[in-house]
Write a protein that holds these residues in place. Structure first.
Motif, PDB file in Angstrom:
ATOM      1  N   ALA A 127     -43.352   5.069   0.286  1.00 60.39           N
ATOM      2  CA  ALA A 127     -43.739   4.232  -0.866  1.00 60.39           C
ATOM      3  C   ALA A 127     -43.917   2.786  -0.436  1.00 60.39           C
ATOM      4  O   ALA A 127     -44.835   2.095  -0.906  1.00 60.39           O
ATOM      5  N   ALA A 128     -43.066   2.314   0.458  1.00 58.53           N
ATOM      6  CA  ALA A 128     -43.174   0.938   0.963  1.00 58.53           C
ATOM      7  C   ALA A 128     -44.446   0.760   1.790  1.00 58.53           C
ATOM      8  O   ALA A 128     -45.128  -0.261   1.677  1.00 58.53           O
ATOM      9  N   ILE A 129     -44.767   1.745   2.627  1.00 55.74           N
ATOM     10  CA  ILE A 129     -46.008   1.687   3.417  1.00 55.74           C
ATOM     11  C   ILE A 129     -47.214   1.557   2.487  1.00 55.74           C
ATOM     12  O   ILE A 129     -48.086   0.712   2.693  1.00 55.74           O
ATOM     13  N   GLN A 130     -47.256   2.388   1.463  1.00 55.21           N
ATOM     14  CA  GLN A 130     -48.399   2.387   0.552  1.00 55.21           C
ATOM     15  C   GLN A 130     -48.517   1.061  -0.198  1.00 55.21           C
ATOM     16  O   GLN A 130     -49.611   0.501  -0.316  1.00 55.21           O
ATOM     17  N   LEU A 131     -47.388   0.561  -0.701  1.00 52.03           N
ATOM     18  CA  LEU A 131     -47.428  -0.695  -1.444  1.00 52.03           C
ATOM     19  C   LEU A 131     -47.779  -1.862  -0.532  1.00 52.03           C
ATOM     20  O   LEU A 131     -48.621  -2.694  -0.872  1.00 52.03           O
ATOM     21  N   GLU A 132     -47.163  -1.914   0.624  1.00 52.20           N
ATOM     22  CA  GLU A 132     -47.458  -3.005   1.556  1.00 52.20           C
ATOM     23  C   GLU A 132     -48.936  -2.999   1.954  1.00 52.20           C
ATOM     24  O   GLU A 132     -49.591  -4.040   1.967  1.00 52.20           O
ATOM     25  N   SER A 133     -49.467  -1.839   2.268  1.00 54.11           N
ATOM     26  CA  SER A 133     -50.879  -1.736   2.649  1.00 54.11           C
ATOM     27  C   SER A 133     -51.789  -2.222   1.529  1.00 54.11           C
ATOM     28  O   SER A 133     -52.749  -2.952   1.768  1.00 54.11           O
ATOM     29  N   ALA A 134     -51.479  -1.827   0.313  1.00 53.29           N
ATOM     30  CA  ALA A 134     -52.296  -2.238  -0.829  1.00 53.29           C
ATOM     31  C   ALA A 134     -52.218  -3.751  -1.042  1.00 53.29           C
ATOM     32  O   ALA A 134     -53.222  -4.384  -1.377  1.00 53.29           O
ATOM     33  N   LEU A 135     -51.037  -4.318  -0.841  1.00 48.48           N
ATOM     34  CA  LEU A 135     -50.895  -5.770  -0.974  1.00 48.48           C
ATOM     35  C   LEU A 135     -51.701  -6.502   0.097  1.00 48.48           C
ATOM     36  O   LEU A 135     -52.380  -7.488  -0.189  1.00 48.48           O
ATOM     37  N   VAL A 136     -51.657  -6.011   1.311  1.00 51.08           N
ATOM     38  CA  VAL A 136     -52.382  -6.635   2.423  1.00 51.08           C
ATOM     39  C   VAL A 136     -53.889  -6.512   2.214  1.00 51.08           C
ATOM     40  O   VAL A 136     -54.643  -7.456   2.476  1.00 51.08           O
ATOM     41  N   GLU A 137     -54.326  -5.356   1.738  1.00 50.57           N
ATOM     42  CA  GLU A 137     -55.755  -5.095   1.593  1.00 50.57           C
ATOM     43  C   GLU A 137     -56.347  -5.681   0.315  1.00 50.57           C
ATOM     44  O   GLU A 137     -57.564  -5.589   0.103  1.00 50.57           O
ATOM     45  N   GLY A 138     -55.516  -6.254  -0.547  1.00 46.45           N
ATOM     46  CA  GLY A 138     -56.025  -6.854  -1.781  1.00 46.45           C
ATOM     47  C   GLY A 138     -56.498  -5.832  -2.793  1.00 46.45           C
ATOM     48  O   GLY A 138     -57.546  -6.012  -3.420  1.00 46.45           O
ATOM     49  N   ALA A 139     -55.729  -4.785  -2.977  1.00 48.91           N
ATOM     50  CA  ALA A 139     -56.086  -3.737  -3.937  1.00 48.91           C
ATOM     51  C   ALA A 139     -56.148  -4.310  -5.350  1.00 48.91           C
ATOM     52  O   ALA A 139     -55.644  -5.406  -5.622  1.00 48.91           O
ATOM     53  N   SER A 140     -56.756  -3.563  -6.240  1.00 41.21           N
ATOM     54  CA  SER A 140     -56.876  -3.996  -7.635  1.00 41.21           C
ATOM     55  C   SER A 140     -55.493  -4.105  -8.277  1.00 41.21           C
ATOM     56  O   SER A 140     -54.537  -3.463  -7.836  1.00 41.21           O
ATOM     57  N   ASP A 141     -55.411  -4.892  -9.325  1.00 44.00           N
ATOM     58  CA  ASP A 141     -54.142  -5.057 -10.033  1.00 44.00           C
ATOM     59  C   ASP A 141     -53.612  -3.720 -10.560  1.00 44.00           C
ATOM     60  O   ASP A 141     -52.414  -3.464 -10.503  1.00 44.00           O
ATOM     61  N   ASP A 142     -54.508  -2.879 -11.073  1.00 40.11           N
ATOM     62  CA  ASP A 142     -54.083  -1.575 -11.587  1.00 40.11           C
ATOM     63  C   ASP A 142     -53.488  -0.706 -10.486  1.00 40.11           C
ATOM     64  O   ASP A 142     -52.454  -0.066 -10.685  1.00 40.11           O
ATOM     65  N   GLU A 143     -54.145  -0.684  -9.328  1.00 43.03           N
ATOM     66  CA  GLU A 143     -53.636   0.105  -8.209  1.00 43.03           C
ATOM     67  C   GLU A 143     -52.296  -0.450  -7.729  1.00 43.03           C
ATOM     68  O   GLU A 143     -51.351   0.305  -7.469  1.00 43.03           O
ATOM     69  N   LEU A 144     -52.213  -1.769  -7.606  1.00 47.02           N
ATOM     70  CA  LEU A 144     -50.961  -2.390  -7.170  1.00 47.02           C
ATOM     71  C   LEU A 144     -49.828  -2.084  -8.137  1.00 47.02           C
ATOM     72  O   LEU A 144     -48.722  -1.743  -7.718  1.00 47.02           O
ATOM     73  N   LEU A 145     -50.097  -2.187  -9.427  1.00 44.83           N
ATOM     74  CA  LEU A 145     -49.059  -1.929 -10.414  1.00 44.83           C
ATOM     75  C   LEU A 145     -48.584  -0.477 -10.347  1.00 44.83           C
ATOM     76  O   LEU A 145     -47.383  -0.205 -10.418  1.00 44.83           O
ATOM     77  N   SER A 146     -49.511   0.444 -10.178  1.00 48.09           N
ATOM     78  CA  SER A 146     -49.147   1.855 -10.058  1.00 48.09           C
ATOM     79  C   SER A 146     -48.266   2.099  -8.828  1.00 48.09           C
ATOM     80  O   SER A 146     -47.243   2.781  -8.902  1.00 48.09           O
ATOM     81  N   LEU A 147     -48.671   1.530  -7.701  1.00 46.13           N
ATOM     82  CA  LEU A 147     -47.883   1.689  -6.472  1.00 46.13           C
ATOM     83  C   LEU A 147     -46.527   1.005  -6.583  1.00 46.13           C
ATOM     84  O   LEU A 147     -45.516   1.508  -6.080  1.00 46.13           O
ATOM     85  N   TYR A 148     -46.487  -0.126  -7.269  1.00 50.24           N
ATOM     86  CA  TYR A 148     -45.226  -0.844  -7.461  1.00 50.24           C
ATOM     87  C   TYR A 148     -44.279  -0.030  -8.343  1.00 50.24           C
ATOM     88  O   TYR A 148     -43.083   0.067  -8.055  1.00 50.24           O
ATOM     89  N   GLU A 149     -44.800   0.560  -9.391  1.00 54.73           N
ATOM     90  CA  GLU A 149     -43.960   1.396 -10.260  1.00 54.73           C
ATOM     91  C   GLU A 149     -43.403   2.590  -9.488  1.00 54.73           C
ATOM     92  O   GLU A 149     -42.232   2.940  -9.644  1.00 54.73           O
ATOM     93  N   THR A 150     -44.225   3.199  -8.647  1.00 55.34           N
ATOM     94  CA  THR A 150     -43.752   4.299  -7.809  1.00 55.34           C
ATOM     95  C   THR A 150     -42.675   3.813  -6.847  1.00 55.34           C
ATOM     96  O   THR A 150     -41.624   4.443  -6.702  1.00 55.34           O
ATOM     97  N   PHE A 151     -42.924   2.679  -6.209  1.00 58.27           N
ATOM     98  CA  PHE A 151     -41.942   2.103  -5.291  1.00 58.27           C
ATOM     99  C   PHE A 151     -40.613   1.877  -6.004  1.00 58.27           C
ATOM    100  O   PHE A 151     -39.549   2.221  -5.482  1.00 58.27           O
TER     101      PHE A 151
END
Length: 117
Positions: free
Chosen positions: A76-100
């Motif tokens: 979960a940390a890998i996925q969230l960190e990658s999305a943060l680095v890559e500038g994912a959309s707010d919706d994607e980031l929020l979903s990954l953050y909730e999972t984390f």
């Protein structure tokens, strides 16, 4: 809806990483419980104003999770960190953050039970 494992920690995997030293593992678990008790509230406060700090904190948890055998949290940390680095959309980031957060909280509770054994 995401599915979560029934167990969030593989003590066996962690012990392999540290040469089988259970006492050291217990100390790592205890330190994690003590040091990360406020992680989610801190991340929640920083989420909207300091994503760089959020990424740094998630990166730190990624390494700790691997050493504790907390593989779902590591993933979960890998996925969230990658999305943060890559500038994912707010919706994607929020979903990954909730999972984390869900995985972190379940891992934390499982490690607290282990720490009391």
């Amino acid at each position: 809806m995401a599915t979560y494992p029934q167990t969030y920690v593989s003590v066996e995997d962690a012990l392999k990483l540290i040469g089988g030293y259970e006492e050291i593992y217990r100390k790592l678990v205890h330190a994690f419980i003590e040091n990360q008790r406020n992680l989610i509230s801190t991340l929640d406060r920083k989420w909207s104003c300091d994503r760089a700090e959020v990424r740094r904190m998630v990166h730190s948890i990624k390494g700790i999770a691997k050493n504790l055998g907390a593989n779902p949290l590591y993933q979960a940390a890998i996925q969230l960190e990658s999305a943060l680095v890559e500038g994912a959309s707010d919706d994607e980031l929020l979903s990954l953050y909730e999972t984390f957060k869900t995985v972190f909280l379940n891992t934390y509770e499982e490690l607290k039970r282990f720490d009391r054994e």
